[in-house]
Scaffold this motif. Structure first.
Motif, short mmCIF file in Angstrom:
data_model
loop_
_atom_site.label_atom_id
_atom_site.label_comp_id
_atom_site.label_asym_id
_atom_site.label_seq_id
_atom_site.Cartn_x
_atom_site.Cartn_y
_atom_site.Cartn_z
N ARG A 92 7.13 8.18 2.19
CA ARG A 92 6.91 7.02 3.30
C ARG A 92 5.11 7.28 3.36
O ARG A 92 5.10 5.60 3.81
CB ARG A 92 7.55 7.03 4.63
CG ARG A 92 9.60 6.79 3.81
CD ARG A 92 10.37 6.64 5.17
NE ARG A 92 10.23 8.38 5.79
CZ ARG A 92 11.23 9.06 5.57
NH1 ARG A 92 11.88 8.98 4.89
NH2 ARG A 92 11.31 10.14 6.54
N ALA A 93 5.15 8.53 3.63
CA ALA A 93 3.46 7.94 3.99
C ALA A 93 2.80 7.57 2.97
O ALA A 93 1.53 6.59 3.12
CB ALA A 93 2.97 9.53 4.12
N GLY A 97 -0.06 3.74 2.99
CA GLY A 97 -1.35 3.93 2.98
C GLY A 97 -1.75 3.10 1.70
O GLY A 97 -2.77 2.73 1.46
N ILE A 98 -0.93 2.69 0.73
CA ILE A 98 -0.86 2.20 -0.21
C ILE A 98 -0.77 0.01 0.75
O ILE A 98 -1.98 -0.77 -0.12
CB ILE A 98 0.42 1.67 -1.66
CG1 ILE A 98 -0.10 3.19 -2.35
CG2 ILE A 98 -0.03 0.89 -2.23
CD1 ILE A 98 0.81 3.46 -3.30
N ALA A 99 0.18 0.55 1.61
CA ALA A 99 0.21 -0.92 2.04
C ALA A 99 -1.17 -1.60 2.87
O ALA A 99 -1.64 -2.72 3.41
CB ALA A 99 1.44 -0.77 3.65
N LEU A 100 -1.61 -0.04 3.63
CA LEU A 100 -3.93 -0.46 4.20
C LEU A 100 -4.02 -0.85 3.75
O LEU A 100 -5.23 -1.68 3.92
CB LEU A 100 -2.76 1.16 5.18
CG LEU A 100 -2.58 0.43 6.41
CD1 LEU A 100 -3.17 1.95 7.40
CD2 LEU A 100 -2.15 -0.64 7.62
N HIS A 397 -10.14 3.86 0.85
CA HIS A 397 -9.84 5.23 1.05
C HIS A 397 -9.30 5.30 2.89
O HIS A 397 -8.18 6.18 3.02
CB HIS A 397 -10.67 5.85 1.01
CG HIS A 397 -10.70 7.32 0.90
ND1 HIS A 397 -9.47 8.78 0.19
CD2 HIS A 397 -11.15 8.36 1.52
CE1 HIS A 397 -9.55 9.80 0.48
NE2 HIS A 397 -10.55 9.53 1.17
N ALA A 398 -10.33 5.23 4.04
CA ALA A 398 -9.96 5.63 5.02
C ALA A 398 -8.49 4.51 5.46
O ALA A 398 -7.49 5.11 6.27
CB ALA A 398 -11.36 4.71 5.92
N GLY A 403 -2.86 5.36 6.85
CA GLY A 403 -1.52 5.21 6.40
C GLY A 403 -0.90 6.32 5.68
O GLY A 403 0.57 6.44 6.48
N ARG A 404 -1.40 7.38 5.58
CA ARG A 404 -1.21 8.72 5.23
C ARG A 404 -0.60 9.22 6.42
O ARG A 404 -0.80 10.86 6.15
CB ARG A 404 -1.38 9.71 4.09
CG ARG A 404 -0.69 8.47 2.55
CD ARG A 404 -1.09 8.77 1.68
NE ARG A 404 -1.16 8.31 0.18
CZ ARG A 404 -1.54 8.82 -1.02
NH1 ARG A 404 -0.50 10.31 -0.85
NH2 ARG A 404 -1.00 8.28 -1.87
N GLY A 405 -2.04 9.38 7.85
CA GLY A 405 -2.17 10.48 8.16
C GLY A 405 -2.69 11.46 8.14
O GLY A 405 -2.32 12.45 8.29
N GLN A 406 -3.91 10.77 7.58
CA GLN A 406 -4.65 11.70 6.85
C GLN A 406 -6.06 11.95 7.21
O GLN A 406 -7.09 11.84 6.83
CB GLN A 406 -4.01 12.20 5.85
CG GLN A 406 -2.84 12.84 4.69
CD GLN A 406 -2.96 13.17 3.84
OE1 GLN A 406 -3.26 12.19 2.82
NE2 GLN A 406 -1.53 13.31 3.26
#
Length: 421
Positions: A92-93, A97-100, A397-398, A403-406
């Motif tokens: 889900r994360a 990330g891919i969506a953003l 990348h940002a 999106g991944r919370g990283q």
């Protein structure tokens, strides 16, 4: 669009194979970028009455863009678990990330829509493709191959049936130009163009990302899988083109289409070899028998996907060879392949500055292309040596990390390049 992890260089066999795999994938993407640029700058037809195809048109038209899309799917697979797709919270994360990241690509694409240019910009289509494949990110290879096969067979027929309805609307659900911010005011027309009536119809092009996802889920670092890719890709590409020739020439498909066009002098034979984009392709089911570049038919999807798989195999081999001899032969290409969003955008800006203007004294069209190609390779090599991201890659990348919370983690690896696929 897809992210690249830092290639392990521990000296182990596993680390070496992973590094070679990433180098080969990036280098193939660099080649795809140069091929797309060639079709943008150099003529794909001779300037004669018959529109005789040039070698650029015969070699790169349709194939370079398809390779780019298949590599996008491979990149997605490599960034979401490789052979073992992510599950649960991690999946889900990754989807967020891919969506953003897709949002960043879409914003860049809509902004480039303001350029006065005679090039079909792929980025908004690309962003939609990433959003459309999000449900399939967690699938394993067997299901992905089955889904890709079904999509290759069914989507061209569905597009053939639906396209006339969209074109018959008032106004037609087709832009006729690159999508820009103003087109958001007419969402039905924008989406109709992006999915069915535009230059890169998302409905059919999802097949390329599914094929890429399936390839990326394979054990690419082994010797057997890349060899299988080369054999299967080459056979698929050759058989698809051969079957199209039989259907169009021996069984009368091209003659029937020529008659349906109502103009015996129409250069259909040349267009079938180079580019069917912009032709309505309706009124005769024989259009579905073509393998013409940018026709979006089953045989076109099979041929270009097969070529892409074979090219990936060749570059995986070159990556392993470069690692074995300890000489980075692919450095300029793989560097360019890690900067494609920034380099593609810069290329479009350069071409927009030249559009409808005479070339500087002493310059030729060929010179314009080779100057840009050299700049792409030099910049790619420099950024790879310095382990820098391109500016648009940094934004992508940002967005992915957010999106991944990283976001803000792993600062030590922040300078590594990512692929703007």
């Amino acid at each position: 669009m897809t992210s690249r992890g830092t290639a392990p260089r521990s000296g182990t066999a596993r680390g070496t194979a992973a590094a070679a795999r990433l180098a080969g994938i990036d280098a193939a993407r660099g080649l795809a970028l140069l091929g797309m640029m060639a079709t943008h700058v150099l003529p794909t037809f001779e300037s004669d009455s018959q529109l005789t195809p040039t070698w650029i048109g015969l070699t790169f038209s349709g194939r370079a863009a398809a390779l780019f899309a298949v590599l996008a799917g491979i990149g997605l697979a490599l960034s979401t678990g490789k052979e073992r797709p992510l599950e649960g919270r991690e999946l889900r994360a990754a989807r967020r990330g891919i969506a953003l990241r897709a949002l960043v690509v879409g914003v860049v694409g809509l902004s480039l829509g303001a350029l006065e240019i005679n090039i079909a910009v792929i980025l908004v289509h690309y962003a939609l493709l990433f959003l459309c494949v999000l449900p399939f990110i967690g699938l394993r290879p067997r299901r992905l191959w089955a889904l890709a096969a079904a999509w290759v067979l069914a989507s061209p027929v569905l597009a053939y049936l639906l396209r006339p309805w969209l074109l018959a609307a008032e106004p037609p659900l087709q832009l006729g130009h690159n999508p820009g911010w103003e087109d958001l005011a007419a969402p039905a027309r924008l989406l109709g163009d992006q999915f069915l009536t535009g230059y890169y119809p998302v409905l059919q092009w999802i097949a390329y990302l599914l094929v890429g996802l399936a390839i990326g889920r394979l054990a690419l670092s082994t010797a057997a899988v890349p060899a299988l890719l080369l054999a299967a890709g080459t056979i698929t590409a050759v058989l698809a083109k051969w079957l199209s020739v039989v259907l169009m020439e021996d069984w009368g498909g091209r003659a029937a289409l020529q008659e349906s066009l109502g103009d015996p002098a129409y250069p259909l034979a040349s267009l079938l070899q180079v580019n069917l984009a912009g032709i309505e392709q309706s009124g005769s089911a024989w259009w579905l028998a073509s393998s013409a570049p940018h026709s979006g038919t089953t045989l076109d999807l099979l041929h270009t996907s097969g070529v892409a798989a074979a090219v990936v195999r060749v570059f995986l081999l070159l990556g392993r060879l470069a690692d074995w001899i300890q000489l980075d032969l692919l450095l300029p290409l793989r560097g360019a392949g890690a900067l494609t969003l920034s380099l593609y955008t810069a290329h479009l800006c350069v071409m927009a500055s030249l559009y409808n203007h005479p070339l500087p004294a002493g310059w030729t069209v060929e010179g314009v292309y080779w100057a840009q190609a050299l700049a792409v390779l030099v910049l790619g090599a420099a950024f790879a040596v310095l382990s820098w991201r391109g500016p648009l890659e940094w934004l992508g990348h940002a967005a992915n990390q957010l999106g991944r919370g990283q976001l803000g983690r792993n600062r030590a690896g922040r300078g590594r390049g990512t692929q703007p696929r």
